[in-house]
Design a protein around this motif. Structure first.
Motif, PDB file in Angstrom:
ATOM      1  N   ARG A  22      14.916  13.071 -10.003  1.00 29.66           N
ATOM      2  CA  ARG A  22      14.749  13.355  -8.498  1.00 29.66           C
ATOM      3  C   ARG A  22      13.606  12.923  -7.988  1.00 29.66           C
ATOM      4  N   SER A  23      12.474  12.613  -8.755  1.00 29.69           N
ATOM      5  CA  SER A  23      10.989  12.247  -8.503  1.00 29.69           C
ATOM      6  C   SER A  23      10.999  11.104  -7.617  1.00 29.69           C
ATOM      7  N   ALA A  24      11.786   9.981  -7.765  1.00 26.89           N
ATOM      8  CA  ALA A  24      11.513   8.891  -6.800  1.00 26.89           C
ATOM      9  C   ALA A  24      11.970   9.195  -5.241  1.00 26.89           C
ATOM     10  N   LYS A  25      13.148   9.894  -5.347  1.00 28.00           N
ATOM     11  CA  LYS A  25      13.593  10.478  -3.862  1.00 28.00           C
ATOM     12  C   LYS A  25      12.590  11.359  -3.333  1.00 28.00           C
ATOM     13  N   LEU A  26      12.254  12.287  -4.019  1.00 25.91           N
ATOM     14  CA  LEU A  26      11.084  13.271  -3.602  1.00 25.91           C
ATOM     15  C   LEU A  26       9.889  12.950  -2.994  1.00 25.91           C
ATOM     16  N   ALA A  27       9.283  11.841  -3.939  1.00 18.99           N
ATOM     17  CA  ALA A  27       8.091  10.884  -3.520  1.00 18.99           C
ATOM     18  C   ALA A  27       7.949  10.255  -2.372  1.00 18.99           C
ATOM     19  N   SER A  28       9.297   9.756  -2.098  1.00 18.34           N
ATOM     20  CA  SER A  28       9.338   9.077  -0.624  1.00 18.34           C
ATOM     21  C   SER A  28       9.636  10.022   0.372  1.00 18.34           C
ATOM     22  N   GLN A  29      10.228  11.049   0.132  1.00 23.66           N
ATOM     23  CA  GLN A  29      10.379  12.027   1.158  1.00 23.66           C
ATOM     24  C   GLN A  29       8.896  12.592   1.552  1.00 23.66           C
ATOM     25  N   ILE A  30       8.185  12.901   0.531  1.00 29.47           N
ATOM     26  CA  ILE A  30       6.689  13.389   0.917  1.00 29.47           C
ATOM     27  C   ILE A  30       5.859  12.166   1.410  1.00 29.47           C
ATOM     28  N   ASN A  31       6.040  11.138   0.991  1.00 30.49           N
ATOM     29  CA  ASN A  31       5.275  10.198   1.781  1.00 30.49           C
ATOM     30  C   ASN A  31       5.962   9.886   3.268  1.00 30.49           C
ATOM     31  N   ILE A  32       6.897  10.126   3.708  1.00 26.14           N
ATOM     32  CA  ILE A  32       7.350  10.107   4.868  1.00 26.14           C
ATOM     33  C   ILE A  32       6.786  11.282   5.646  1.00 26.14           C
ATOM     34  N   LEU A  33       6.688  12.458   5.093  1.00 23.86           N
ATOM     35  CA  LEU A  33       5.916  13.533   5.874  1.00 23.86           C
ATOM     36  C   LEU A  33       4.545  12.999   6.076  1.00 23.86           C
ATOM     37  N   HIS A  65       0.806  -1.096   0.101  1.00 25.12           N
ATOM     38  CA  HIS A  65      -0.018  -0.093  -0.175  1.00 25.12           C
ATOM     39  C   HIS A  65       0.904   1.215   0.169  1.00 25.12           C
ATOM     40  N   LYS A  66       1.973   1.398   0.900  1.00 27.54           N
ATOM     41  CA  LYS A  66       2.696   2.623   0.848  1.00 27.54           C
ATOM     42  C   LYS A  66       3.617   2.784  -0.362  1.00 27.54           C
ATOM     43  N   LYS A  67       3.883   1.572  -0.849  1.00 24.77           N
ATOM     44  CA  LYS A  67       4.731   1.618  -2.168  1.00 24.77           C
ATOM     45  C   LYS A  67       3.816   2.108  -3.311  1.00 24.77           C
ATOM     46  N   LEU A  68       2.639   1.630  -3.307  1.00 28.57           N
ATOM     47  CA  LEU A  68       1.814   2.158  -4.187  1.00 28.57           C
ATOM     48  C   LEU A  68       1.305   3.802  -3.996  1.00 28.57           C
ATOM     49  N   ILE A  69       1.390   4.148  -2.960  1.00 26.21           N
ATOM     50  CA  ILE A  69       1.107   5.651  -2.736  1.00 26.21           C
ATOM     51  C   ILE A  69       2.264   6.465  -3.140  1.00 26.21           C
ATOM     52  N   ILE A  70       3.706   5.956  -2.906  1.00 21.28           N
ATOM     53  CA  ILE A  70       4.720   6.578  -3.078  1.00 21.28           C
ATOM     54  C   ILE A  70       5.015   6.560  -4.917  1.00 21.28           C
ATOM     55  N   ASP A  71       4.450   5.356  -5.422  1.00 22.29           N
ATOM     56  CA  ASP A  71       4.404   5.416  -7.059  1.00 22.29           C
ATOM     57  C   ASP A  71       3.633   6.462  -7.580  1.00 22.29           C
ATOM     58  N   TYR A  72       2.650   6.587  -6.778  1.00 17.88           N
ATOM     59  CA  TYR A  72       1.442   7.841  -7.331  1.00 17.88           C
ATOM     60  C   TYR A  72       2.194   9.032  -7.194  1.00 17.88           C
ATOM     61  N   ILE A  73       2.573   9.365  -6.054  1.00 19.68           N
ATOM     62  CA  ILE A  73       3.466  10.599  -5.825  1.00 19.68           C
ATOM     63  C   ILE A  73       4.576  10.728  -6.918  1.00 19.68           C
ATOM     64  N   GLU A  74       5.139   9.840  -7.168  1.00 14.41           N
ATOM     65  CA  GLU A  74       6.383   9.929  -8.208  1.00 14.41           C
ATOM     66  C   GLU A  74       5.827  10.315  -9.430  1.00 14.41           C
ATOM     67  N   SER A  75       4.722   9.697  -9.769  1.00 14.34           N
ATOM     68  CA  SER A  75       3.946   9.795 -11.058  1.00 14.34           C
ATOM     69  C   SER A  75       3.520  11.378 -11.278  1.00 14.34           C
ATOM     70  N   LEU A  76       3.131  11.894 -10.119  1.00 11.39           N
ATOM     71  CA  LEU A  76       2.875  13.477 -10.275  1.00 11.39           C
ATOM     72  C   LEU A  76       4.152  14.174 -10.436  1.00 11.39           C
ATOM     73  N   LEU A  77       5.240  14.009  -9.974  1.00  8.45           N
ATOM     74  CA  LEU A  77       6.687  14.577  -9.863  1.00  8.45           C
ATOM     75  C   LEU A  77       7.310  14.262 -11.149  1.00  8.45           C
ATOM     76  N   LYS A  78       7.192  13.362 -11.756  1.00  2.00           N
ATOM     77  CA  LYS A  78       8.164  12.666 -12.739  1.00  2.00           C
ATOM     78  C   LYS A  78       8.391  13.831 -13.810  1.00  2.00           C
ATOM     79  N   GLU A  79       7.337  14.402 -14.492  1.00  2.00           N
ATOM     80  CA  GLU A  79       7.587  15.266 -15.421  1.00  2.00           C
ATOM     81  C   GLU A  79       8.401  16.510 -15.042  1.00  2.00           C
ATOM     82  N   THR A  80       8.070  17.182 -13.819  1.00  3.01           N
ATOM     83  CA  THR A  80       8.862  18.251 -13.694  1.00  3.01           C
ATOM     84  C   THR A  80      10.357  17.995 -12.963  1.00  3.01           C
ATOM     85  N   HIS A  81      10.262  16.905 -11.955  1.00  2.00           N
ATOM     86  CA  HIS A  81      11.512  16.639 -11.150  1.00  2.00           C
ATOM     87  C   HIS A  81      12.515  15.561 -11.793  1.00  2.00           C
ATOM     88  N   GLY A  82      11.927  14.808 -12.680  1.00  2.00           N
ATOM     89  CA  GLY A  82      12.887  13.914 -13.560  1.00  2.00           C
ATOM     90  C   GLY A  82      13.344  12.812 -12.549  1.00  2.00           C
TER      91      GLY A  82
END
Length: 184
Positions: free
Chosen positions: A141-152, A122-139
């Motif tokens: 860096r999007s995977a790490k940023l998605a993980s950080q947002i999920n930690i928050l 479940h947590k991985k799927l949330i992170i994957d979704y957040i990463e999909s939001l970030l991918k276009e603008t953060h390239g």
């Protein structure tokens, strides 16, 4: 006609959210569901099977609700804010009892346990979704940023649940906003 299987799942979901997975027994679930023990075991041969179905349905509901809310927003900043706004609204509901997945992983802490695994998925799927939001603008860096947002988000869930801080999501947003807006 009443779908007895669904009544069992919904009753178990409510009770597990309120009292934990090990703290709520099968007898209480069938009593509150108004269903015979044989009916329970017809659909779920074990309590673990019932817990896995509860978590599967909770995952679908949670992610669908969150994603529908976020996807209505225009632009990345508004979408990331919506992640936190959705959580803020959840924390302020009377039936908020923390995250069923964090709680399940705490009660079934061995990583090989199927209940722990479905919680991690479940947590991985949330992170994957957040990463999909970030991918276009953060390239890259999007995977790490998605993980950080999920930690928050997970930290905000815990702060809202453990400390009773109903503003935890918006406090976490202040940090997330900095992370999203900072240059690569």
């Amino acid at each position: 006609m009443v779908d007895k299987r669904e009544v069992l799942v919904q009753t178990a979901m409510r009770l597990f959210a309120q009292g934990g997975y090990t703290g709520i027994g099968i007898d209480r679930i069938i009593a509150e569901a108004g269903i015979a023990k044989m009916t329970l075991y017809k659909y779920f041969p074990s309590k673990q099977d019932l817990i896995l179905e509860v978590l599967t349905q909770r995952d679908v509901f949670f992610r669908t609700s969150l994603m529908n809310y976020v996807d209505q927003q225009e632009g990345l900043a508004q979408q990331i804010l919506a992640l936190f706004t959705w959580h803020d609204q959840w924390f302020k509901r009377k039936d908020f009892n923390g995250c069923m997945f964090i709680n399940a992983a705490a009660e079934f802490h061995e990583r090989k346990n199927p209940i722990h695994q479905i919680s991690a998925l479940h947590k991985k799927l949330i992170i994957d979704y957040i990463e999909s939001l970030l991918k276009e603008t953060h390239g890259a860096r999007s995977a790490k940023l998605a993980s950080q947002i999920n930690i928050l988000l997970d930290g905000a869930i815990d702060a809202a649940h453990l400390s009773g801080n109903p503003d935890a999501a918006m406090q976490a947003w202040e940090v997330a906003q900095y992370l999203v807006e900072r240059p690569a």
